[in-house]
Every structure is written in structure tokens, then in C-alpha cells.
Design a protein around this motif. Sequence first.
Motif, PDB file in Angstrom:
ATOM      1  N   GLY A 173      42.295  -4.370 -14.039  1.00  0.00           N
ATOM      2  CA  GLY A 173      42.482  -5.064 -15.129  1.00  0.00           C
ATOM      3  C   GLY A 173      43.668  -5.999 -15.255  1.00  0.00           C
ATOM      4  O   GLY A 173      43.690  -6.810 -16.070  1.00  0.00           O
ATOM      5  N   VAL A 174      44.411  -5.784 -14.500  1.00  0.00           N
ATOM      6  CA  VAL A 174      45.870  -6.648 -14.592  1.00  0.00           C
ATOM      7  C   VAL A 174      45.579  -8.044 -14.373  1.00  0.00           C
ATOM      8  O   VAL A 174      46.365  -8.848 -14.775  1.00  0.00           O
ATOM      9  N   HIS A 175      44.426  -8.582 -13.815  1.00  0.00           N
ATOM     10  CA  HIS A 175      44.278  -9.939 -13.456  1.00  0.00           C
ATOM     11  C   HIS A 175      44.166 -10.567 -14.795  1.00  0.00           C
ATOM     12  O   HIS A 175      44.657 -11.762 -14.777  1.00  0.00           O
ATOM     13  N   ARG A 176      43.958 -10.166 -15.713  1.00  0.00           N
ATOM     14  CA  ARG A 176      43.674 -10.566 -17.146  1.00  0.00           C
ATOM     15  C   ARG A 176      45.324 -10.849 -17.665  1.00  0.00           C
ATOM     16  O   ARG A 176      45.467 -12.074 -18.273  1.00  0.00           O
ATOM     17  N   LEU A 177      46.106 -10.046 -17.415  1.00  0.00           N
ATOM     18  CA  LEU A 177      47.548 -10.352 -17.678  1.00  0.00           C
ATOM     19  C   LEU A 177      48.263 -11.437 -17.128  1.00  0.00           C
ATOM     20  O   LEU A 177      48.861 -12.300 -17.405  1.00  0.00           O
ATOM     21  N   TRP A 178      47.792 -11.241 -15.612  1.00  0.00           N
ATOM     22  CA  TRP A 178      48.349 -12.544 -14.737  1.00  0.00           C
ATOM     23  C   TRP A 178      47.682 -13.973 -15.003  1.00  0.00           C
ATOM     24  O   TRP A 178      48.572 -14.769 -15.283  1.00  0.00           O
ATOM     25  N   LYS A 179      46.608 -13.900 -15.553  1.00  0.00           N
ATOM     26  CA  LYS A 179      45.874 -15.229 -15.940  1.00  0.00           C
ATOM     27  C   LYS A 179      46.503 -15.485 -17.294  1.00  0.00           C
ATOM     28  O   LYS A 179      46.745 -16.557 -17.495  1.00  0.00           O
ATOM     29  N   HIS A 180      46.961 -14.637 -18.233  1.00  0.00           N
ATOM     30  CA  HIS A 180      47.876 -14.921 -19.431  1.00  0.00           C
ATOM     31  C   HIS A 180      48.982 -15.499 -19.365  1.00  0.00           C
ATOM     32  O   HIS A 180      49.376 -16.602 -19.824  1.00  0.00           O
ATOM     33  N   VAL A 181      49.853 -14.966 -18.342  1.00  0.00           N
ATOM     34  CA  VAL A 181      50.921 -15.679 -17.941  1.00  0.00           C
ATOM     35  C   VAL A 181      50.976 -16.877 -17.558  1.00  0.00           C
ATOM     36  O   VAL A 181      51.717 -18.043 -17.970  1.00  0.00           O
ATOM     37  N   ALA A 182      49.982 -17.148 -16.577  1.00  0.00           N
ATOM     38  CA  ALA A 182      49.854 -18.553 -16.009  1.00  0.00           C
ATOM     39  C   ALA A 182      49.567 -19.553 -17.182  1.00  0.00           C
ATOM     40  O   ALA A 182      49.867 -20.676 -17.232  1.00  0.00           O
ATOM     41  N   ILE A 183      48.520 -19.172 -18.126  1.00  0.00           N
ATOM     42  CA  ILE A 183      48.183 -20.165 -19.476  1.00  0.00           C
ATOM     43  C   ILE A 183      49.607 -20.427 -20.012  1.00  0.00           C
ATOM     44  O   ILE A 183      49.710 -21.437 -20.359  1.00  0.00           O
TER      45      ILE A 183
ATOM     46  N   VAL B  23      51.570 -11.036  -6.897  1.00  0.00           N
ATOM     47  CA  VAL B  23      50.766 -12.331  -7.228  1.00  0.00           C
ATOM     48  C   VAL B  23      52.020 -13.138  -7.503  1.00  0.00           C
ATOM     49  O   VAL B  23      52.892 -12.658  -8.035  1.00  0.00           O
ATOM     50  N   ALA B  24      51.810 -14.449  -7.155  1.00  0.00           N
ATOM     51  CA  ALA B  24      52.955 -15.339  -7.688  1.00  0.00           C
ATOM     52  C   ALA B  24      52.161 -16.488  -8.383  1.00  0.00           C
ATOM     53  O   ALA B  24      51.270 -16.920  -8.103  1.00  0.00           O
ATOM     54  N   ILE B  25      52.967 -17.061  -9.344  1.00  0.00           N
ATOM     55  CA  ILE B  25      52.704 -18.350 -10.108  1.00  0.00           C
ATOM     56  C   ILE B  25      53.444 -19.613  -9.700  1.00  0.00           C
ATOM     57  O   ILE B  25      54.735 -19.492 -10.081  1.00  0.00           O
ATOM     58  N   HIS B  26      53.062 -20.557  -8.915  1.00  0.00           N
ATOM     59  CA  HIS B  26      53.861 -21.591  -8.401  1.00  0.00           C
ATOM     60  C   HIS B  26      53.609 -22.796  -9.569  1.00  0.00           C
ATOM     61  O   HIS B  26      52.404 -22.929  -9.883  1.00  0.00           O
ATOM     62  N   ARG B  27      54.630 -23.602  -9.686  1.00  0.00           N
ATOM     63  CA  ARG B  27      54.605 -24.394 -10.682  1.00  0.00           C
ATOM     64  C   ARG B  27      55.263 -25.710 -10.062  1.00  0.00           C
ATOM     65  O   ARG B  27      56.279 -25.694  -9.715  1.00  0.00           O
ATOM     66  N   GLY B  28      54.890 -27.038 -10.494  1.00  0.00           N
ATOM     67  CA  GLY B  28      55.554 -28.071  -9.874  1.00  0.00           C
ATOM     68  C   GLY B  28      55.079 -29.258 -10.928  1.00  0.00           C
ATOM     69  O   GLY B  28      53.787 -29.372 -11.633  1.00  0.00           O
ATOM     70  N   PHE B  29      55.934 -30.259 -10.976  1.00  0.00           N
ATOM     71  CA  PHE B  29      56.031 -31.410 -11.868  1.00  0.00           C
ATOM     72  C   PHE B  29      55.622 -32.769 -11.081  1.00  0.00           C
ATOM     73  O   PHE B  29      56.503 -33.063 -10.135  1.00  0.00           O
ATOM     74  N   LYS B  30      55.120 -33.715 -11.794  1.00  0.00           N
ATOM     75  CA  LYS B  30      54.827 -35.111 -11.244  1.00  0.00           C
ATOM     76  C   LYS B  30      55.808 -35.913 -12.229  1.00  0.00           C
ATOM     77  O   LYS B  30      55.309 -36.309 -13.278  1.00  0.00           O
TER      78      LYS B  30
ATOM     79  N   LEU C 247      48.041 -20.212  -9.013  1.00  0.00           N
ATOM     80  CA  LEU C 247      48.105 -18.735  -9.331  1.00  0.00           C
ATOM     81  C   LEU C 247      47.543 -18.046  -8.077  1.00  0.00           C
ATOM     82  O   LEU C 247      46.227 -18.142  -7.917  1.00  0.00           O
ATOM     83  N   GLU C 248      48.256 -17.293  -7.429  1.00  0.00           N
ATOM     84  CA  GLU C 248      47.889 -16.795  -6.198  1.00  0.00           C
ATOM     85  C   GLU C 248      48.111 -15.537  -5.704  1.00  0.00           C
ATOM     86  O   GLU C 248      49.475 -15.296  -5.922  1.00  0.00           O
ATOM     87  N   PHE C 249      47.674 -14.499  -4.928  1.00  0.00           N
ATOM     88  CA  PHE C 249      48.105 -13.515  -4.540  1.00  0.00           C
ATOM     89  C   PHE C 249      49.130 -13.949  -3.412  1.00  0.00           C
ATOM     90  O   PHE C 249      49.041 -15.059  -2.883  1.00  0.00           O
TER      91      PHE C 249
ATOM     92  N   GLY D 237      35.481 -18.773 -14.820  1.00  0.00           N
ATOM     93  CA  GLY D 237      36.124 -19.659 -16.096  1.00  0.00           C
ATOM     94  C   GLY D 237      36.992 -18.790 -16.778  1.00  0.00           C
ATOM     95  O   GLY D 237      37.176 -19.456 -17.902  1.00  0.00           O
ATOM     96  N   ASP D 238      37.655 -17.744 -16.482  1.00  0.00           N
ATOM     97  CA  ASP D 238      38.741 -17.235 -16.934  1.00  0.00           C
ATOM     98  C   ASP D 238      39.936 -18.099 -17.713  1.00  0.00           C
ATOM     99  O   ASP D 238      40.135 -18.100 -18.770  1.00  0.00           O
ATOM    100  N   LEU D 239      40.572 -19.126 -16.691  1.00  0.00           N
ATOM    101  CA  LEU D 239      41.403 -20.114 -17.235  1.00  0.00           C
ATOM    102  C   LEU D 239      40.929 -21.197 -18.040  1.00  0.00           C
ATOM    103  O   LEU D 239      41.336 -21.669 -18.982  1.00  0.00           O
ATOM    104  N   ALA D 240      39.741 -21.829 -17.414  1.00  0.00           N
ATOM    105  CA  ALA D 240      39.098 -22.880 -17.960  1.00  0.00           C
ATOM    106  C   ALA D 240      38.774 -22.507 -19.639  1.00  0.00           C
ATOM    107  O   ALA D 240      38.775 -23.205 -20.383  1.00  0.00           O
ATOM    108  N   SER D 241      38.118 -21.199 -19.686  1.00  0.00           N
ATOM    109  CA  SER D 241      37.960 -20.671 -21.072  1.00  0.00           C
ATOM    110  C   SER D 241      39.072 -20.948 -21.992  1.00  0.00           C
ATOM    111  O   SER D 241      38.919 -21.325 -23.240  1.00  0.00           O
ATOM    112  N   ARG D 242      40.113 -20.529 -21.740  1.00  0.00           N
ATOM    113  CA  ARG D 242      41.502 -20.427 -22.492  1.00  0.00           C
ATOM    114  C   ARG D 242      41.758 -22.035 -22.663  1.00  0.00           C
ATOM    115  O   ARG D 242      42.185 -22.320 -23.734  1.00  0.00           O
ATOM    116  N   PHE D 243      41.830 -22.739 -21.548  1.00  0.00           N
ATOM    117  CA  PHE D 243      42.133 -24.088 -21.652  1.00  0.00           C
ATOM    118  C   PHE D 243      41.413 -24.853 -22.735  1.00  0.00           C
ATOM    119  O   PHE D 243      41.732 -25.859 -23.560  1.00  0.00           O
TER     120      PHE D 243
END
Length: 249
Positions: free
Chosen positions: A44-54, A241-248, A167-169, A73-79
Motif C-alpha cells: 500500500g505504500v505506493h499511495r504515499l509515494w504518489k501523494h508525495v509526487a503530487i 523509490v525516487a522522485i526526480h524533478r527538473g525545470f524548464k 517517479l520511479e523505482f 490513473g492514480d496521478l491523473a485522477s489527483r491532477f
Amino acid sequence: MNSDKTTHFGFETVKAEEKAGRVREVFDSVASNYDIMNDLMSLGVHRLWKHVAIDLSAVRNGQHVLDLASGTGDLASRFAGLVGPEGRVVMSDINLAMLEEGRKRMVDSGHVGNVEYLQINAEEIPFPDNSFDCVTIGFGLRNVTDKDKALREMFRVIKPGGRVLVLEFSKPVNKPLEKIYDFYSFKALPLMGKLVAKDADSYRYLAESIRMHPDQETLKQMIEDAGFERCDYHNLTGGVVAIHRGFKL
């Protein structure tokens, strides 16, 4: 694509042109059990990972978001809830079976006005330059044949001031956890796949694909090479899991 070029399909070396089809077969097989298996595999921890990503995405009302490899659609639904009726979310996946599962779930959740559904290969995003405020890909980049090309495509379609979120392993940050994770991935996951989804091979591939994915620093460099700036990453569950982020900019 050069027919002599090879890539990894899990631990197997295959022709680059064959990988997308092989990945499609895996997700055709697991689509109907995808949500159940996600809960089982991650406890069930994937839900927490996705929450942090959001939260890290900083998506807000009125923005346009492209979610690649959307799955169910876990992420898309929140978006869709965050951007509101003035915003737009494109829910996409290269795999039609997964996309259909996700579309049904989104409709059941009441998201009908601001969500579009498209079958998209992340290496060839069918939108003009500077179309989206945010592009996300959750647990999908490792399945892409040419990751560098996909990241360049994401950069192209993001508006100046926008950002990408991956968001990726990833790679556990300490040896004891790494050993436990290896045992879990290569013994427990295929067994769960066999018992629950009647498909041990697909879940063995998923474990192998995680091991072949670039580690945190390598992926950060790849995102920078694609043109993004102010790149960072956030380890979750000890780097599983790690969440990578970059900006344009």
C-alpha cells in the motif's frame, strides 16, 4: 531506428525495435490485476509515494498536465481535481489495455470534463512545443526504450517555467536494505504474480527492469542533459523509490 541497435528487456538483451512490443505484452497481461498487485507489492505504500509526487509537482488550478504511462490513473485522477474545470489533464499510456482500465476508473470517479485519454509513446509526444505546465511519468520511464529521447520530448512540450516529474523505482541507499529488496524483488514478486495474477514471468520482468534502470545520480544527469535545470531528487523508503524533478527555465 537502426535494426542493429540493442537494449535491455529486463536482464535480456533484445533489438531496440522489439522492446516496445515486449513491454506491451507484459502490460496487456497484468492490466486487469494492476491495482491489486500494486497494493500487494508495495504493501500500500505506493499511495504515499504518489501523494508525495503530487505535492512536489506543485500543480494548481487552470494548469495543463500531461501524465505519461498513466496506468490506471492514480496521478491523473489527483491532477484532474487540482487543475479544476479550467485546466486540462491528458492521461496517456503506450498500452491500450492499461489506458482503457484507467479510463473506466476515471469515469467511475467522476472525472469527465477536463481529462483526455490518448495512447502515447513517450519518445514521440504528439503535441506542439510549450504545451504543458507539468509533465509526469510514474513508474514508466524504466520501460521506455530510448529514455534520453523521451526526456528530450518531455522538455520540448513543457512551457517555460514548467517542470517534469519522474517517479520511479531506484537504488536503495544502504546495503542491508538492498539485500532485503533483492530477495523481495526476485523471489516474492514473481510468486505473488503467479498466485494473484497467474503470471510470474511478467512480474519477474518488472523486477529485472527496476535493476536495469539508472540510479539516482545517473538519472539526474540524464534529465539535465535533456535541457532541464534546477534538477533534484527525493529518495523515498530508503531509495527504493525516487522522485526526480527538473525545470524548464
